[in-house]
Design a protein around this motif. Structure first.
Motif, PDB file in Angstrom:
ATOM      1  N   LEU A 166       0.828  -1.206   0.000  1.00  0.00           N
ATOM      2  CA  LEU A 166       0.000   0.000   0.000  1.00  0.00           C
ATOM      3  C   LEU A 166       0.865   1.260   0.000  1.00  0.00           C
ATOM      4  CD1 LEU A 166      -2.713  -1.156   2.555  1.00  0.00           C
ATOM      5  CD2 LEU A 166      -3.188  -0.401   0.216  1.00  0.00           C
ATOM      6  N   VAL A 167       1.864   1.274   0.868  1.00  0.00           N
ATOM      7  CA  VAL A 167       2.738   2.444   0.968  1.00  0.00           C
ATOM      8  C   VAL A 167       3.541   2.639  -0.310  1.00  0.00           C
ATOM      9  CG1 VAL A 167       4.721   3.415   2.207  1.00  0.00           C
ATOM     10  CG2 VAL A 167       2.861   2.334   3.483  1.00  0.00           C
ATOM     11  N   ALA A 168       3.882   1.525  -0.976  1.00  0.00           N
ATOM     12  CA  ALA A 168       4.644   1.599  -2.233  1.00  0.00           C
ATOM     13  C   ALA A 168       3.781   2.032  -3.418  1.00  0.00           C
ATOM     14  CB  ALA A 168       5.282   0.242  -2.529  1.00  0.00           C
ATOM     15  N   GLY A 169       2.483   2.199  -3.184  1.00  0.00           N
ATOM     16  CA  GLY A 169       1.596   2.663  -4.242  1.00  0.00           C
ATOM     17  C   GLY A 169       0.944   1.574  -5.054  1.00  0.00           C
ATOM     18  N   GLU A 170       1.114   0.313  -4.643  1.00  0.00           N
ATOM     19  CA  GLU A 170       0.446  -0.779  -5.350  1.00  0.00           C
ATOM     20  C   GLU A 170      -1.065  -0.702  -5.122  1.00  0.00           C
ATOM     21  OE1 GLU A 170       1.829  -4.848  -5.090  1.00  0.00           O
ATOM     22  OE2 GLU A 170       3.788  -4.153  -4.381  1.00  0.00           O
ATOM     23  N   ARG A 171      -1.809  -1.155  -6.110  1.00  0.00           N
ATOM     24  CA  ARG A 171      -3.253  -1.279  -5.927  1.00  0.00           C
ATOM     25  C   ARG A 171      -3.522  -2.552  -5.120  1.00  0.00           C
ATOM     26  NH1 ARG A 171      -7.437  -4.060  -8.263  1.00  0.00           N
ATOM     27  NH2 ARG A 171      -9.484  -3.078  -8.033  1.00  0.00           N
ATOM     28  N   VAL A 172      -4.181  -2.389  -3.992  1.00  0.00           N
ATOM     29  CA  VAL A 172      -4.493  -3.534  -3.128  1.00  0.00           C
ATOM     30  C   VAL A 172      -6.010  -3.594  -2.954  1.00  0.00           C
ATOM     31  CG1 VAL A 172      -4.164  -4.622  -0.882  1.00  0.00           C
ATOM     32  CG2 VAL A 172      -2.288  -3.321  -1.920  1.00  0.00           C
ATOM     33  N   PRO A 173      -6.695  -4.450  -3.713  1.00  0.00           N
ATOM     34  CA  PRO A 173      -8.152  -4.539  -3.596  1.00  0.00           C
ATOM     35  C   PRO A 173      -8.571  -5.302  -2.342  1.00  0.00           C
ATOM     36  CG  PRO A 173      -7.362  -6.115  -5.205  1.00  0.00           C
ATOM     37  CD  PRO A 173      -6.154  -5.329  -4.767  1.00  0.00           C
ATOM     38  N   TYR A 174      -9.749  -4.957  -1.854  1.00  0.00           N
ATOM     39  CA  TYR A 174     -10.354  -5.639  -0.705  1.00  0.00           C
ATOM     40  C   TYR A 174     -11.556  -6.440  -1.198  1.00  0.00           C
ATOM     41  CZ  TYR A 174      -7.887  -2.657   2.714  1.00  0.00           C
ATOM     42  OH  TYR A 174      -6.943  -2.025   3.489  1.00  0.00           O
ATOM     43  N   TYR A 175     -11.604  -7.715  -0.851  1.00  0.00           N
ATOM     44  CA  TYR A 175     -12.707  -8.584  -1.241  1.00  0.00           C
ATOM     45  C   TYR A 175     -13.425  -9.073   0.012  1.00  0.00           C
ATOM     46  CZ  TYR A 175     -10.236  -8.714  -5.701  1.00  0.00           C
ATOM     47  OH  TYR A 175      -9.608  -8.362  -6.873  1.00  0.00           O
ATOM     48  N   ILE A 176     -14.751  -9.227  -0.095  1.00  0.00           N
ATOM     49  CA  ILE A 176     -15.526  -9.710   1.048  1.00  0.00           C
ATOM     50  C   ILE A 176     -16.456 -10.834   0.625  1.00  0.00           C
ATOM     51  CG2 ILE A 176     -17.319  -7.919   0.767  1.00  0.00           C
ATOM     52  CD1 ILE A 176     -17.489  -7.990   3.918  1.00  0.00           C
ATOM     53  N   ASP A 177     -16.465 -11.871   1.403  1.00  0.00           N
ATOM     54  CA  ASP A 177     -17.346 -13.027   1.232  1.00  0.00           C
ATOM     55  C   ASP A 177     -18.797 -12.546   1.348  1.00  0.00           C
ATOM     56  OD1 ASP A 177     -18.915 -15.285   1.747  1.00  0.00           O
ATOM     57  OD2 ASP A 177     -17.404 -16.259   2.988  1.00  0.00           O
ATOM     58  N   ASP A 178     -19.564 -12.659   0.255  1.00  0.00           N
ATOM     59  CA  ASP A 178     -20.921 -12.094   0.283  1.00  0.00           C
ATOM     60  C   ASP A 178     -21.938 -12.992   0.983  1.00  0.00           C
ATOM     61  OD1 ASP A 178     -21.557 -14.084  -1.542  1.00  0.00           O
ATOM     62  OD2 ASP A 178     -21.918 -12.734  -3.230  1.00  0.00           O
ATOM     63  N   THR A 179     -21.475 -14.099   1.576  1.00  0.00           N
ATOM     64  CA  THR A 179     -22.387 -14.935   2.370  1.00  0.00           C
ATOM     65  C   THR A 179     -22.341 -14.580   3.853  1.00  0.00           C
ATOM     66  OG1 THR A 179     -20.761 -16.693   2.799  1.00  0.00           O
ATOM     67  CG2 THR A 179     -22.020 -16.837   0.753  1.00  0.00           C
ATOM     68  N   LEU A 180     -21.500 -13.636   4.245  1.00  0.00           N
ATOM     69  CA  LEU A 180     -21.379 -13.258   5.659  1.00  0.00           C
ATOM     70  C   LEU A 180     -22.663 -12.586   6.141  1.00  0.00           C
ATOM     71  CD1 LEU A 180     -17.724 -11.887   5.667  1.00  0.00           C
ATOM     72  CD2 LEU A 180     -18.523 -14.031   6.682  1.00  0.00           C
ATOM     73  N   PHE A 181     -23.097 -12.924   7.339  1.00  0.00           N
ATOM     74  CA  PHE A 181     -24.379 -12.448   7.874  1.00  0.00           C
ATOM     75  C   PHE A 181     -24.400 -10.926   8.036  1.00  0.00           C
ATOM     76  CE2 PHE A 181     -27.549 -11.600  11.149  1.00  0.00           C
ATOM     77  CZ  PHE A 181     -28.626 -12.355  10.708  1.00  0.00           C
ATOM     78  N   PHE A 182     -23.277 -10.341   8.472  1.00  0.00           N
ATOM     79  CA  PHE A 182     -23.230  -8.895   8.708  1.00  0.00           C
ATOM     80  C   PHE A 182     -22.576  -8.155   7.545  1.00  0.00           C
ATOM     81  CE2 PHE A 182     -23.431 -10.707  13.029  1.00  0.00           C
ATOM     82  CZ  PHE A 182     -24.539 -10.017  13.508  1.00  0.00           C
TER      83      PHE A 182
END
Length: 367
Positions: A166-182
């Motif tokens: 992140l600090v080096a400027g790379e693109r770091v995507p965030y993924y989330i399991d869409d079966t999670l209750f919250f």
């Protein structure tokens, strides 16, 4: 509720500490104690010490947040023997007695020291001193998101790798399991932090391919409670999604309980880091093997009384064992306590019998 210790060694510092104590006590989420050096007291409510050294280990291990109003060098020398790991250490902030500077010294992200430093600085009119790379570059950090949502970090070496990317400027995507209750709550908190969560379904080929975008070696963050294969630069954050109900016979060894629990989690393909709590019946509150097992797993455990369990068993039509009912007064321990602790009616694993142990796993559906 978070516990705060404010430690000072001068009269002026003690007065500043009391001002901050009253500020934090206005928030019901905090329990605050002031510790002042003998002969240099504020005159307000406090506990006193002649030397910090005999108290430091207790303070460090007993409080969630520590504010030292004194020179930074003193604090570094005092806390050094007790520092373990960013997943365990309390937030430590240092401030000079005139309130010119507030310094985030330890556990800036997971312990919340950086945010706390900013809060302290704003209240007293100090300059906040924060040196973590993601913060000084204005980049949202995954471990800050983890703290805000109560997630656990799967692997801290990967956390360092991803934060460096992140600090080096790379693109770091965030993924989330869409079966999670919250899911929706998690997305809202992430959005407030400037983080976009990309949904994926872990049970479909397309979903799995979504969070593999960029190749196996790409840096990414994945939020799920499932045990899935990921590349070496994938940081997995574990949300607290399950409770584990445990029944056992008297004097069951820790090893048998650990085997039963770990096998159960493997059966449902879930990470032990996503267990919010274990649960059992009150008559097991002194069970040595059970207490040792949850301590090794680093899980809290809640014990329910038979009076709490019996009406739930009846209302939920939970199958009971006559032998267990005759022995302790209720006929189902693992399913009942798992569901009660999860505030749920959903079992991921029904009662499963192991040698001297029974285990059930419930999905957390209320906080």
């Amino acid at each position: 509720m978070e516990s705060i210790a404010i430690i000072s060694v001068t009269v002026h510092g003690a007065g500043l500490g009391q001002k901050l104590r009253h500020h934090f006590e206005a928030d019901s989420n905090y329990e605050v104690h002031c510790f002042e050096k003998e002969g240099r007291a504020s005159g307000d409510t406090a506990e006193f010490f002649s030397s910090m050294k005999p108290h430091m280990e207790t303070w460090f291990k007993s409080y969630d947040k520590l504010l030292f109003i004194m020179a930074t060098g003193i604090v570094v020398r005092m806390i050094a023997p007790y520092i373990k790991h960013k997943s365990e250490d309390p937030a430590v902030v240092v401030m000079d007695e005139q309130g010119h500077f507030a310094i985030s010294l330890l556990s800036g992200h997971l312990g919340g020291a950086n945010e706390w430093t900013a809060d302290i600085a704003q209240f007293v009119g100090a300059t906040p001193v924060i040196t973590t790379a993601t913060d000084v570059n204005g980049i949202p950090a995954p471990d800050v998101l983890a703290r805000k949502l109560g997630f656990k970090v799967e692997d801290f070496s990967t956390l360092r790798e991803v934060n460096s990317a992140l600090v080096a400027g790379e693109r770091v995507p965030y993924y989330i399991d869409d079966t999670l209750f919250f899911l929706h709550e998690y997305e809202a908190v992430a959005k407030a932090q400037g983080i976009e969560l990309i949904r994926f379904n872990p049970h479909t080929v397309t979903g799995k391919a979504t969070c593999e975008t960029g190749g196996e070696n790409a840096a990414r963050v994945v939020i799920t409670d499932l045990l899935l294969p990921f590349g070496p630069r994938t940081l997995v954050l574990r949300p607290p999604t399950m409770t584990v109900g445990i029944g056992c016979r008297r004097d069951t060894p820790k090893e048998l309980i650990l085997h039963a629990v770990n096998d159960s989690l493997a059966n449902v393909n879930r990470s032990p880091k996503s267990v919010a709590s274990a649960a059992s019946v009150i008559v097991k509150a002194d069970e040595v093997g059970l207490l040792a097992a949850v301590r090794e797993l680093q899980w809290p455990i809640h014990f329910f009384t038979q009076e709490e369990m019996a009406p739930f068993i009846e209302a939920s039509h939970i199958e009971e064992s006559n032998f267990v009912k005759e022995t302790i007064g209720v006929g189902n321990v693992c399913e009942t306590t798992a569901l009660l602790q999860a505030k749920s009616q959903t079992l991921l694993q029904k009662k499963t019998v192991y040698p001297r142990t029974t285990v059930a796993i419930a999905q957390v559906q209320s906080k």
